[in-house]
Design a protein around this motif. Sequence first.
Motif, PDB file in Angstrom:
ATOM      1  N   VAL A   1       0.154  -1.563 -10.980  1.00 41.00           N
ATOM      2  CA  VAL A   1       0.002  -0.341 -10.186  1.00 41.00           C
ATOM      3  C   VAL A   1      -1.478   0.042 -10.172  1.00 41.00           C
ATOM      4  CG1 VAL A   1       0.699   2.071  -9.942  1.00 41.00           C
ATOM      5  CG2 VAL A   1       2.319   0.404 -10.846  1.00 41.00           C
ATOM      6  N   GLU A   2      -2.051   0.176  -8.976  1.00 46.92           N
ATOM      7  CA  GLU A   2      -3.437   0.612  -8.823  1.00 46.92           C
ATOM      8  C   GLU A   2      -3.428   1.856  -7.941  1.00 46.92           C
ATOM      9  OE1 GLU A   2      -5.723  -2.669  -7.269  1.00 46.92           O
ATOM     10  OE2 GLU A   2      -4.964  -4.071  -8.776  1.00 46.92           O
ATOM     11  N   ASN A   3      -4.584   2.481  -7.766  1.00 46.53           N
ATOM     12  CA  ASN A   3      -4.658   3.659  -6.889  1.00 46.53           C
ATOM     13  C   ASN A   3      -4.340   3.266  -5.458  1.00 46.53           C
ATOM     14  OD1 ASN A   3      -5.148   5.726  -8.560  1.00 46.53           O
ATOM     15  ND2 ASN A   3      -7.374   5.697  -8.375  1.00 46.53           N
ATOM     16  N   GLY A   4      -3.281   3.853  -4.908  1.00 40.27           N
ATOM     17  CA  GLY A   4      -2.965   3.615  -3.490  1.00 40.27           C
ATOM     18  C   GLY A   4      -2.326   2.273  -3.197  1.00 40.27           C
ATOM     19  N   ARG A   5      -1.997   1.507  -4.253  1.00 43.01           N
ATOM     20  CA  ARG A   5      -1.353   0.207  -3.978  1.00 43.01           C
ATOM     21  C   ARG A   5      -0.651  -0.346  -5.210  1.00 43.01           C
ATOM     22  NH1 ARG A   5      -7.110  -2.658  -2.835  1.00 43.01           N
ATOM     23  NH2 ARG A   5      -7.853  -2.789  -4.968  1.00 43.01           N
ATOM     24  N   VAL A   6       0.312  -1.229  -4.941  1.00 40.78           N
ATOM     25  CA  VAL A   6       1.048  -1.933  -5.992  1.00 40.78           C
ATOM     26  C   VAL A   6       0.888  -3.422  -5.691  1.00 40.78           C
ATOM     27  CG1 VAL A   6       3.342  -2.375  -6.948  1.00 40.78           C
ATOM     28  CG2 VAL A   6       2.677  -0.036  -6.316  1.00 40.78           C
TER      29      VAL A   6
ATOM     30  N   GLU B   1       2.793   5.792  -5.808  1.00 42.35           N
ATOM     31  CA  GLU B   1       2.698   4.392  -6.245  1.00 42.35           C
ATOM     32  C   GLU B   1       3.817   4.029  -7.228  1.00 42.35           C
ATOM     33  OE1 GLU B   1      -1.608   5.926  -5.745  1.00 42.35           O
ATOM     34  OE2 GLU B   1       0.230   6.659  -6.650  1.00 42.35           O
TER      35      GLU B   1
ATOM     36  N   VAL C   1       6.947   3.103  -5.452  1.00 44.90           N
ATOM     37  CA  VAL C   1       6.847   1.769  -4.834  1.00 44.90           C
ATOM     38  C   VAL C   1       7.029   0.693  -5.905  1.00 44.90           C
ATOM     39  CG1 VAL C   1       5.336   0.179  -3.576  1.00 44.90           C
ATOM     40  CG2 VAL C   1       5.371   2.605  -2.949  1.00 44.90           C
ATOM     41  N   ALA C   2       6.375   0.883  -7.067  1.00 43.23           N
ATOM     42  CA  ALA C   2       6.486  -0.112  -8.156  1.00 43.23           C
ATOM     43  C   ALA C   2       7.940  -0.265  -8.602  1.00 43.23           C
ATOM     44  CB  ALA C   2       5.602   0.300  -9.329  1.00 43.23           C
TER      45      ALA C   2
ATOM     46  N   ALA D   1       6.638   2.309   0.606  1.00 44.41           N
ATOM     47  CA  ALA D   1       5.344   1.651   0.833  1.00 44.41           C
ATOM     48  C   ALA D   1       4.906   1.830   2.288  1.00 44.41           C
ATOM     49  CB  ALA D   1       5.449   0.164   0.507  1.00 44.41           C
TER      50      ALA D   1
ATOM     51  N   THR E   1       0.850  -1.192   0.000  1.00 48.02           N
ATOM     52  CA  THR E   1       0.000   0.000   0.000  1.00 48.02           C
ATOM     53  C   THR E   1       0.888   1.245   0.000  1.00 48.02           C
ATOM     54  OG1 THR E   1      -0.167   0.066   2.418  1.00 48.02           O
ATOM     55  CG2 THR E   1      -1.846  -1.202   1.253  1.00 48.02           C
ATOM     56  N   ALA E   2       0.355   2.329  -0.575  1.00 47.54           N
ATOM     57  CA  ALA E   2       1.171   3.540  -0.738  1.00 47.54           C
ATOM     58  C   ALA E   2       0.292   4.771  -0.674  1.00 47.54           C
ATOM     59  CB  ALA E   2       1.882   3.502  -2.095  1.00 47.54           C
TER      60      ALA E   2
END
Length: 377
Positions: free
Chosen positions: A33-38, A16, A19-20, A57, A10-11
């Motif tokens: 990569v999604e909104n608020g998370r990898v 993001e 983090v990725a 993260a 989560t980020a």
Amino acid sequence: MSQQVTLIATAAMGIEASVAREVKALGYQDVQVENGRVVFTADASAIPRANLWLRTADRIKLQVGRFKAFTFDELFEKTKALPWELFISEDGQFPVVGKSIKSKLYSVPDCQAIVKKAIVERLKKKYGIASWLKETGALYRVEVALHKDEVLLTLDTSGSGLHKRGYRVGQGEAPLKETLAAALVQFTNWKPDHPFIDVFCGSGTIAIEAALIGQNIAPGFNREFASENWSFIPQPDWERAFEEAEDFAKYDQPLDITGSDIDPELINIAKQNAVEAGLGDLITWKQMRMTDFKPKRKNGYLISNPPYGERMGERKEVEQMYRDLGAMMRDFPSWSVYILTSHEQFEQLYGSQASKKRKLFNGFIKTDYYQYFGRHE
């Protein structure tokens, strides 16, 4: 080969991509990569490595299941159908926390209770237990998160948030999260052989994170994680991850990092935090005004999170500070300047347009990260 798992790092919004990049740098390729998370898949040895190494993260969650549910019956049956026994030991403690956004099942306490009951039934059947589960062993925090009727069930592998590096003995009144501070450094082209300063260093977080990056020290080396006691992660995986962190650290990498602040008390706190992080004399701390900064070397990086002037009384003072900063840095064109602030007129006050801008959130405050690229000589 340990089992394959789906992990979610989560980020905070806006970081993001950082983090990725970190996940890929650890060698994991299947990254979304999604909104608020990898989200990425890997074998279970990725849990120790991701917790130890991911600087930006917030936490690492293990995905147990993802499905649609419109009724409590559906939530119960689909939760019970998941292989919880692969992860939670017979005596494991598994409190359930939850959240629900724009979903038919909006009562979080009910969702939590149903998920708990479904896991209990599954584990009792799998472990052949007729009475109740002991729940005296390792902690497996379950989260049920509903968003637009999609249910995501995860186990929190981190424990305390990953921003808790274990070095902060003191802080100023508006401390920057360590994860965001690391992202601010990573969004620049700074390399360990370039000079670096934070002229509003507060309790020292940006300078400390830069030093950890500069010497390639794993940010989680100084703390513990919830999943260290999980039976399905072989203990040698944890030992190898800590050994790898030790092997990859470049303790002899020289650094030219300075943190300065007008407040002597904050400089004392910053010094203590640096010692706690194992960075003792690596960072130079100076109590001084921003305008007294006179770099001795070229091609440096100034990275700061100055006061934003959110309180009315401070606004004029802060605006003058931004003007002074712009005037001062015009004398050092080879230096790159990176400033995080919520003040929307920053560029006008600083006196020039940023080379690049990035939207970030500092806690709940919407900010911009103004990036001025120096002309390297």
